[in-house]
Design an enzyme around this catalytic site. Structure first.
Site, short mmCIF file in Angstrom:
data_model
loop_
_atom_site.label_atom_id
_atom_site.label_comp_id
_atom_site.label_asym_id
_atom_site.label_seq_id
_atom_site.Cartn_x
_atom_site.Cartn_y
_atom_site.Cartn_z
N CYS A 54 137.57 -35.57 22.02
CA CYS A 54 136.28 -35.47 22.72
C CYS A 54 136.49 -35.27 24.22
O CYS A 54 137.26 -36.00 24.85
CB CYS A 54 135.46 -36.73 22.46
SG CYS A 54 134.02 -36.89 23.52
N CYS A 57 135.14 -38.69 26.15
CA CYS A 57 135.65 -40.05 25.96
C CYS A 57 136.55 -40.45 27.15
O CYS A 57 137.19 -39.60 27.77
CB CYS A 57 136.45 -40.13 24.66
SG CYS A 57 135.43 -40.43 23.20
N HIS A 117 132.14 -43.47 21.81
CA HIS A 117 131.84 -42.16 21.25
C HIS A 117 130.79 -42.24 20.15
O HIS A 117 130.05 -41.28 19.90
CB HIS A 117 133.13 -41.55 20.70
CG HIS A 117 133.00 -40.14 20.23
ND1 HIS A 117 132.99 -39.07 21.10
CD2 HIS A 117 132.85 -39.61 18.98
CE1 HIS A 117 132.86 -37.95 20.40
NE2 HIS A 117 132.76 -38.25 19.12
N ASN A 157 119.94 -33.60 25.88
CA ASN A 157 119.82 -32.87 24.62
C ASN A 157 120.53 -33.70 23.59
O ASN A 157 121.73 -33.95 23.74
CB ASN A 157 120.52 -31.52 24.68
CG ASN A 157 119.83 -30.56 25.60
OD1 ASN A 157 118.60 -30.51 25.65
ND2 ASN A 157 120.61 -29.81 26.36
N SER A 165 126.23 -30.03 22.73
CA SER A 165 127.57 -29.51 22.44
C SER A 165 128.54 -30.59 21.98
O SER A 165 129.63 -30.29 21.53
CB SER A 165 128.12 -28.82 23.69
OG SER A 165 128.18 -29.75 24.76
N HIS A 168 129.13 -37.27 21.78
CA HIS A 168 129.32 -38.41 22.70
C HIS A 168 128.02 -38.60 23.50
O HIS A 168 127.48 -37.63 24.01
CB HIS A 168 130.50 -38.12 23.64
CG HIS A 168 130.95 -39.33 24.37
ND1 HIS A 168 132.15 -39.97 24.09
CD2 HIS A 168 130.35 -40.06 25.34
CE1 HIS A 168 132.25 -41.03 24.87
NE2 HIS A 168 131.17 -41.11 25.63
N HIS A 170 125.46 -38.59 26.03
CA HIS A 170 125.47 -38.07 27.40
C HIS A 170 124.19 -37.33 27.71
O HIS A 170 123.45 -36.92 26.81
CB HIS A 170 126.66 -37.13 27.60
CG HIS A 170 126.52 -35.85 26.83
ND1 HIS A 170 126.78 -35.76 25.49
CD2 HIS A 170 126.12 -34.60 27.21
CE1 HIS A 170 126.57 -34.52 25.07
NE2 HIS A 170 126.16 -33.79 26.09
N GLN A 172 122.29 -34.77 31.14
CA GLN A 172 122.61 -33.84 32.23
C GLN A 172 121.65 -34.02 33.40
O GLN A 172 120.54 -34.55 33.23
CB GLN A 172 122.49 -32.39 31.75
CG GLN A 172 123.46 -32.01 30.66
CD GLN A 172 123.46 -30.48 30.47
OE1 GLN A 172 123.45 -29.72 31.44
NE2 GLN A 172 123.46 -30.04 29.24
P1 H2U Z 1 125.06 -30.57 26.37
O1 H2U Z 1 125.69 -31.30 25.24
O2 H2U Z 1 123.64 -30.93 26.61
O3 H2U Z 1 125.31 -29.09 26.26
O4 H2U Z 1 125.83 -31.05 27.70
C1 H2U Z 1 127.22 -31.07 27.82
C2 H2U Z 1 127.59 -30.47 29.14
O5 H2U Z 1 128.93 -30.86 29.43
C3 H2U Z 1 127.55 -28.96 29.13
O6 H2U Z 1 126.62 -28.53 30.10
C4 H2U Z 1 129.58 -29.82 30.09
C5 H2U Z 1 128.97 -28.56 29.51
O7 H2U Z 1 128.98 -27.52 30.46
N1 H2U Z 1 131.00 -29.97 29.89
C6 H2U Z 1 131.83 -30.13 30.98
O8 H2U Z 1 131.37 -30.12 32.12
N2 H2U Z 1 133.17 -30.30 30.79
C7 H2U Z 1 133.77 -30.29 29.56
O9 H2U Z 1 134.95 -30.45 29.47
C8 H2U Z 1 132.97 -30.09 28.34
C9 H2U Z 1 131.50 -29.97 28.53
ZN ZN Z 2 133.59 -39.14 23.00
#
Ligand code: H2U
Ligand code: ZN
Length: 350
Positions: A54, A57, A117, A157, A165, A168, A170, A172
């Site tokens: 992940c 994490c 996680h 989201n 995506s 975990h 999180h 934004q």
């Molecule tokens: P979402 O799951 O809402 O897409 O948010 C995850 C965000 O995390 C996504 O905008 C960022 C992605 O650009 N990200 C990082 O900045 N670094 C990473 O290593 C993976 C994801």
């Molecule tokens: Zn994680």
């Protein structure tokens, strides 16, 4: 509700979203139609406490090679793939009043809610969620104080179905120069109302909803959750502060704890609805950070969940909705009743 309104609400009708001044089409008789369309996979939610693969994490390496600290509660970092960039030089285009464009500066951040996680907000403890609230407050303040930042959009989201995506826990933050379209519509509506009435739009709306008691879902001393009269998504909700205040930085300590508590209560109900980790896009609408006073602005949070009639049937916003008007089948009153009746204990804890 009078009989006149009862019969109105049983037939196709329109409702006005007073926060955006946009109409919604409601078609309550359509809930009876059979569904032979797409169903989503029932999303499995068995995750380890720590996932070595992940990106979020503690101690793991992110996609661009930066290593996360071994954080113990929350963790914020600059989005490695931010949609907005802070150092874009100013520039604009106006060709014949037909090709119009301007450079947009911004800062994008990612907030990990927990080192675990396998957790989500409803499964975190109240003190843990309170730490997330504290971080939102701190980020709103810090980003909002940057002179060119005029709006700080904090959101989450949740669930693959919403394009999240990574499971975990999180969220934004996008902090930017322009006030984006949704808050901008709300700004105009709230300003117009405040000028005419000397009170915030949501203060009067909340009082009316508490009085009617038809769309209230859950409440505590500081916040009320309701399904707004003009809700578009099936189980859409709005968290409104009882006391009118504008931004995160105006919150009292009791309100910060109250916010953590109400988010926990609502998201537990959401998970209990179909006994799955309930997907949604949710986020705050605090006042713009444009240096102007905002007596009209009333702090609130929106939840937009996509699920319609089960964990596997999603609402699609296509056809008439893309071409003509937003539309819903189940009424706000029905959705509120369903959510209200759900237990306040998470199904995994039962
Ligand atoms: P979402 O799951 O809402 O897409 O948010 C995850 C965000 O995390 C996504 O905008 C960022 C992605 O650009 N990200 C990082 O900045 N670094 C990473 O290593 C993976 C994801
Ligand atoms: Zn994680």
């Amino acid at each position: 509700m009078g009989t006149q309104l009862d019969s109105l609400f049983n037939k196709p009708h329109r409702r006005l979203n007073i926060l955006t001044n946009e109409w919604l089409q409601v078609s309550p008789h359509r809930t009876q139609r059979p569904w032979q369309g797409k169903t989503e996979e029932n999303q499995k939610d068995e995750r380890p406490k720590y996932d070595p693969s992940c990106y979020l994490c503690p101690g793991n390496t992110r996609a661009n090679g930066i290593e996360n600290p071994k954080y113990a509660d929350t963790f914020v970092f600059d989005n490695d793939f931010g949609a907005l960039l802070p150092d874009s030089p100013a520039g604009e285009l106006n060709d014949s009043n037909l090709l119009i464009s301007q450079v947009e500066k911004g800062i994008c951040k990612v907030i990990c809610f927990s080192p675990r996680h396998d957790l989500t907000l409803p499964e975190m403890s109240l003190p843990e969620i309170k730490l997330v609230v504290d971080l939102w407050v701190q980020q709103y303040k810090e980003l909002g104080e940057i002179p060119w930042v005029n709006y700080v959009q904090i959101f989450e989201n949740k669930g693959e179905i919403m394009g999240c995506s990574n499971p975990h826990p999180h969220g934004q933050i996008w902090a930017q120069q322009s006030i984006p379209e949704e808050p901008l519509k709300e700004l105009k509506q709230q300003q117009d109302y405040y000028e005419k009435n000397g009170k915030t739009l949501l203060q009067d709306y909340l009082a009316l909803e508490l009085d009617k008691n038809e769309r209230i879902v859950v409440q505590n001393d500081e916040f009320v959750v309701l399904v707004p009269f003009w809700a578009f998504w099936p189980y859409e909700t709005l968290i409104i502060s009882r006391r009118p205040f504008a931004g995160f930085t105006d919150m009292t300590d009791a309100e910060k704890t109250g916010l953590a508590d109400i988010i926990k209560k609502l998201t537990i109900k959401y998970d209990n609805l179909f006994e799955v980790s309930f997907p949604y896009s949710g986020g705050f609408h605090p006042a713009p950070t444009d240096g102007k006073p905002h007596p009209e602005w009333h702090f609130h949070m929106h939840f937009y969940p996509p699920l319609l009639r089960s964990a596997t049937v999603k609402k699609f916003s296509v056809g008439y909705e893309m071409l003509a008007n937003s539309q819903r089948d189940i009424t706000a009153e029905y959705a509120a009743e369903v959510l209200r009746e759900l237990p306040e204990v998470h199904y995994k804890q039962r």
